[in-house]
Structures are given as C-alpha cells and as structure tokens.
Design a protein around this motif. Structure first.
Motif, PDB file in Angstrom:
ATOM      1  N   PRO A 116     -10.904 -48.899 -39.890  1.00 28.38           N
ATOM      2  CA  PRO A 116     -11.637 -47.524 -39.483  1.00 28.38           C
ATOM      3  C   PRO A 116     -10.631 -46.383 -38.953  1.00 28.38           C
ATOM      4  O   PRO A 116     -10.788 -45.279 -39.305  1.00 28.38           O
ATOM      5  CB  PRO A 116     -12.586 -47.924 -38.636  1.00 28.38           C
ATOM      6  CG  PRO A 116     -12.894 -49.277 -38.737  1.00 28.38           C
ATOM      7  CD  PRO A 116     -11.348 -49.919 -39.317  1.00 28.38           C
ATOM      8  N   LEU A 117      -9.490 -46.566 -38.117  1.00 28.54           N
ATOM      9  CA  LEU A 117      -8.592 -45.651 -37.646  1.00 28.54           C
ATOM     10  C   LEU A 117      -7.688 -45.221 -38.809  1.00 28.54           C
ATOM     11  O   LEU A 117      -7.453 -44.241 -38.765  1.00 28.54           O
ATOM     12  CB  LEU A 117      -7.838 -46.488 -36.529  1.00 28.54           C
ATOM     13  CG  LEU A 117      -8.499 -46.793 -35.433  1.00 28.54           C
ATOM     14  CD1 LEU A 117      -7.500 -47.555 -34.316  1.00 28.54           C
ATOM     15  CD2 LEU A 117      -8.750 -45.651 -34.588  1.00 28.54           C
ATOM     16  N   MET A 118      -7.286 -46.120 -39.743  1.00 26.50           N
ATOM     17  CA  MET A 118      -6.692 -45.497 -40.979  1.00 26.50           C
ATOM     18  C   MET A 118      -7.496 -44.723 -41.466  1.00 26.50           C
ATOM     19  O   MET A 118      -6.870 -43.535 -41.950  1.00 26.50           O
ATOM     20  CB  MET A 118      -6.425 -46.859 -41.911  1.00 26.50           C
ATOM     21  CG  MET A 118      -5.174 -47.830 -41.137  1.00 26.50           C
ATOM     22  SD  MET A 118      -5.101 -49.515 -42.195  1.00 26.50           S
ATOM     23  CE  MET A 118      -4.436 -48.787 -43.662  1.00 26.50           C
ATOM     24  N   LEU A 130     -10.147 -52.301 -47.135  1.00 26.51           N
ATOM     25  CA  LEU A 130     -10.146 -53.307 -45.977  1.00 26.51           C
ATOM     26  C   LEU A 130     -11.725 -53.245 -45.512  1.00 26.51           C
ATOM     27  O   LEU A 130     -12.456 -54.496 -45.145  1.00 26.51           O
ATOM     28  CB  LEU A 130      -9.281 -53.083 -44.990  1.00 26.51           C
ATOM     29  CG  LEU A 130      -7.903 -53.589 -45.313  1.00 26.51           C
ATOM     30  CD1 LEU A 130      -6.917 -52.860 -44.183  1.00 26.51           C
ATOM     31  CD2 LEU A 130      -7.470 -54.804 -45.603  1.00 26.51           C
ATOM     32  N   ILE A 131     -12.146 -52.237 -45.121  1.00 24.70           N
ATOM     33  CA  ILE A 131     -13.731 -51.992 -44.726  1.00 24.70           C
ATOM     34  C   ILE A 131     -14.578 -52.573 -45.750  1.00 24.70           C
ATOM     35  O   ILE A 131     -15.563 -53.499 -45.325  1.00 24.70           O
ATOM     36  CB  ILE A 131     -14.037 -50.472 -44.654  1.00 24.70           C
ATOM     37  CG1 ILE A 131     -13.258 -50.268 -43.249  1.00 24.70           C
ATOM     38  CG2 ILE A 131     -15.546 -50.497 -44.132  1.00 24.70           C
ATOM     39  CD1 ILE A 131     -13.379 -48.579 -42.888  1.00 24.70           C
ATOM     40  N   ALA A 132     -14.668 -52.359 -47.101  1.00 22.69           N
ATOM     41  CA  ALA A 132     -15.177 -52.928 -48.184  1.00 22.69           C
ATOM     42  C   ALA A 132     -15.234 -54.561 -48.122  1.00 22.69           C
ATOM     43  O   ALA A 132     -16.128 -54.940 -48.179  1.00 22.69           O
ATOM     44  CB  ALA A 132     -15.062 -52.201 -49.418  1.00 22.69           C
ATOM     45  N   PHE A 133     -13.927 -54.981 -47.893  1.00 23.82           N
ATOM     46  CA  PHE A 133     -13.898 -56.587 -47.880  1.00 23.82           C
ATOM     47  C   PHE A 133     -14.411 -56.887 -47.021  1.00 23.82           C
ATOM     48  O   PHE A 133     -15.154 -57.914 -46.810  1.00 23.82           O
ATOM     49  CB  PHE A 133     -12.391 -56.627 -48.120  1.00 23.82           C
ATOM     50  CG  PHE A 133     -11.934 -58.286 -48.008  1.00 23.82           C
ATOM     51  CD1 PHE A 133     -12.316 -58.994 -49.041  1.00 23.82           C
ATOM     52  CD2 PHE A 133     -11.775 -58.913 -46.677  1.00 23.82           C
ATOM     53  CE1 PHE A 133     -11.981 -60.410 -49.058  1.00 23.82           C
ATOM     54  CE2 PHE A 133     -11.454 -60.326 -46.507  1.00 23.82           C
ATOM     55  CZ  PHE A 133     -11.732 -61.009 -47.956  1.00 23.82           C
ATOM     56  N   ASN A 134     -14.320 -56.530 -45.648  1.00 24.32           N
ATOM     57  CA  ASN A 134     -14.990 -56.978 -44.552  1.00 24.32           C
ATOM     58  C   ASN A 134     -16.595 -56.808 -44.532  1.00 24.32           C
ATOM     59  O   ASN A 134     -17.140 -57.708 -44.314  1.00 24.32           O
ATOM     60  CB  ASN A 134     -14.535 -55.971 -43.301  1.00 24.32           C
ATOM     61  CG  ASN A 134     -15.177 -56.279 -42.097  1.00 24.32           C
ATOM     62  OD1 ASN A 134     -14.566 -57.153 -41.410  1.00 24.32           O
ATOM     63  ND2 ASN A 134     -16.098 -55.775 -41.469  1.00 24.32           N
ATOM     64  N   GLY A 163     -25.061 -51.873 -46.894  1.00 23.96           N
ATOM     65  CA  GLY A 163     -24.824 -51.172 -47.802  1.00 23.96           C
ATOM     66  C   GLY A 163     -24.023 -49.582 -47.570  1.00 23.96           C
ATOM     67  O   GLY A 163     -23.218 -49.474 -48.565  1.00 23.96           O
ATOM     68  N   PHE A 164     -24.551 -49.084 -46.623  1.00 22.79           N
ATOM     69  CA  PHE A 164     -23.978 -47.836 -46.425  1.00 22.79           C
ATOM     70  C   PHE A 164     -22.383 -47.921 -45.955  1.00 22.79           C
ATOM     71  O   PHE A 164     -21.388 -47.320 -46.774  1.00 22.79           O
ATOM     72  CB  PHE A 164     -24.546 -47.142 -45.082  1.00 22.79           C
ATOM     73  CG  PHE A 164     -23.834 -45.959 -44.631  1.00 22.79           C
ATOM     74  CD1 PHE A 164     -23.621 -44.846 -45.236  1.00 22.79           C
ATOM     75  CD2 PHE A 164     -22.636 -46.046 -43.608  1.00 22.79           C
ATOM     76  CE1 PHE A 164     -22.924 -43.879 -44.717  1.00 22.79           C
ATOM     77  CE2 PHE A 164     -21.885 -45.266 -43.103  1.00 22.79           C
ATOM     78  CZ  PHE A 164     -22.091 -43.882 -43.610  1.00 22.79           C
ATOM     79  N   PHE A 165     -21.998 -48.875 -45.137  1.00 21.99           N
ATOM     80  CA  PHE A 165     -20.618 -49.176 -44.881  1.00 21.99           C
ATOM     81  C   PHE A 165     -19.868 -49.523 -46.343  1.00 21.99           C
ATOM     82  O   PHE A 165     -18.682 -49.077 -46.592  1.00 21.99           O
ATOM     83  CB  PHE A 165     -20.474 -50.286 -43.791  1.00 21.99           C
ATOM     84  CG  PHE A 165     -20.765 -49.684 -42.523  1.00 21.99           C
ATOM     85  CD1 PHE A 165     -20.332 -48.538 -42.111  1.00 21.99           C
ATOM     86  CD2 PHE A 165     -21.250 -50.532 -41.765  1.00 21.99           C
ATOM     87  CE1 PHE A 165     -20.579 -48.051 -40.883  1.00 21.99           C
ATOM     88  CE2 PHE A 165     -21.801 -50.094 -40.491  1.00 21.99           C
ATOM     89  CZ  PHE A 165     -21.258 -48.891 -40.046  1.00 21.99           C
ATOM     90  N   LEU A 166     -20.322 -50.452 -46.965  1.00 21.22           N
ATOM     91  CA  LEU A 166     -19.762 -51.082 -48.185  1.00 21.22           C
ATOM     92  C   LEU A 166     -19.781 -50.012 -49.200  1.00 21.22           C
ATOM     93  O   LEU A 166     -18.357 -49.685 -49.762  1.00 21.22           O
ATOM     94  CB  LEU A 166     -20.453 -52.209 -48.730  1.00 21.22           C
ATOM     95  CG  LEU A 166     -20.123 -52.761 -50.319  1.00 21.22           C
ATOM     96  CD1 LEU A 166     -18.697 -53.339 -50.083  1.00 21.22           C
ATOM     97  CD2 LEU A 166     -21.049 -53.861 -50.803  1.00 21.22           C
ATOM     98  N   PHE A 167     -20.735 -49.340 -49.674  1.00 22.52           N
ATOM     99  CA  PHE A 167     -20.666 -48.089 -50.735  1.00 22.52           C
ATOM    100  C   PHE A 167     -19.813 -46.995 -50.261  1.00 22.52           C
ATOM    101  O   PHE A 167     -19.225 -46.261 -51.149  1.00 22.52           O
ATOM    102  CB  PHE A 167     -22.064 -47.949 -51.420  1.00 22.52           C
ATOM    103  CG  PHE A 167     -22.717 -49.299 -51.932  1.00 22.52           C
ATOM    104  CD1 PHE A 167     -21.871 -49.757 -53.013  1.00 22.52           C
ATOM    105  CD2 PHE A 167     -23.716 -49.718 -51.297  1.00 22.52           C
ATOM    106  CE1 PHE A 167     -22.276 -51.164 -53.750  1.00 22.52           C
ATOM    107  CE2 PHE A 167     -24.093 -51.070 -51.787  1.00 22.52           C
ATOM    108  CZ  PHE A 167     -23.675 -51.808 -52.982  1.00 22.52           C
ATOM    109  N   THR A 168     -20.019 -46.606 -49.040  1.00 22.25           N
ATOM    110  CA  THR A 168     -19.160 -45.351 -48.748  1.00 22.25           C
ATOM    111  C   THR A 168     -17.730 -45.729 -48.651  1.00 22.25           C
ATOM    112  O   THR A 168     -16.706 -44.873 -49.009  1.00 22.25           O
ATOM    113  CB  THR A 168     -19.633 -44.921 -47.148  1.00 22.25           C
ATOM    114  OG1 THR A 168     -20.928 -44.797 -47.178  1.00 22.25           O
ATOM    115  CG2 THR A 168     -18.989 -43.914 -46.877  1.00 22.25           C
ATOM    116  N   ALA A 169     -17.484 -46.948 -48.291  1.00 21.23           N
ATOM    117  CA  ALA A 169     -15.898 -47.360 -48.259  1.00 21.23           C
ATOM    118  C   ALA A 169     -15.501 -47.310 -49.660  1.00 21.23           C
ATOM    119  O   ALA A 169     -14.310 -46.994 -49.928  1.00 21.23           O
ATOM    120  CB  ALA A 169     -15.785 -48.807 -47.731  1.00 21.23           C
TER     121      ALA A 169
END
Length: 128
Positions: free
Chosen positions: A60-62, A75-79, A107-113
C-alpha cells in the motif's frame, strides 16, 4: 469539461493504498495470530502469515507513493486472493445482511488493485 486522468489515478491509488494500509496497521498492532490459525487449518506453514505485512503495509505504501506502483498493486491483488481462498471462499457466492455481495470489501481491494496494475501510477508519483 473537466478531465484529468492523472488526478483520477492518484485518487484511486490513495483510496486503495490508504484503506488497505489500515488493515496492515491493525495487524502490526494486534498480530497475525488469526492468519496463522487460518494457514494451519489449511495445512500451510504459519510463518507465511508474516507475508501479510508485504501485502498490507509495504505494497500500500508503494501504491500511495507511486513507487513501483504496478508491483505494489499486484502484491495487494495477490494478498486479496490469498485472503479470499483462506478465509472467505465459503462466502464467494453469497449476499450479506444488507443485500450486497458478502465480499464487497475484498472485491473492492482485489479489483481496484488489478485496475491499478493496468492503469499505472499516472503523473503524480515519486520518480523511480
């Protein structure tokens, strides 16, 4: 008409990174015991729980800073895929109490990433 795709990308990056960062800070403050338990219940080594700090603090900092943004978003999507598989797979096709998808947040985190992986950081970023 007002148009600034780079400002839109910045808003998406700040939203994704900022909201995910809160989850990472919570795990930093309260530990990863829950995740260790989930990993153990799936027969996986519990030390993998510390990978959550990569997906919920470093990545997230990146994304927020626009430094290696696509890698951070990946990395966020994988997480999120790991979180869905370990903890939420039984909710994948269910509705929540208010009628929305049970996995709206995930879903928000995955698809936004994934969108950020394809969009890139835009102009407003750290130089890398």
């Amino acid at each position: 008409m007002l148009e600034n795709a780079d400002l839109g990308k910045l808003i998406i990056r700040l939203t994704l990174g900022g909201l995910m960062l809160f989850h990472g800070i919570a795990k930093l403050l309260h530990g990863v015991g829950f995740i260790e338990g989930e990993l153990a219940s799936h027969g996986l080594p519990t030390f993998l729980a510390y990978g959550v700090f990569i997906g919920e603090l470093i990545a997230p900092l990146m994304v927020i800073l626009g430094y290696q943004t696509r890698i951070g978003a990946l990395l966020i999507a994988f997480n999120m895929v790991v979180a869905i598989v370990l903890v939420h797979s039984q909710q994948l096709l269910s509705l929540g109490g208010s009628g929305g998808w049970s996995l709206e947040l995930q879903g928000f985190f995955l698809f936004t990433a994934i969108a950020v992986v394809f969009l890139g950081p835009g102009r407003y970023k750290l130089k890398n």
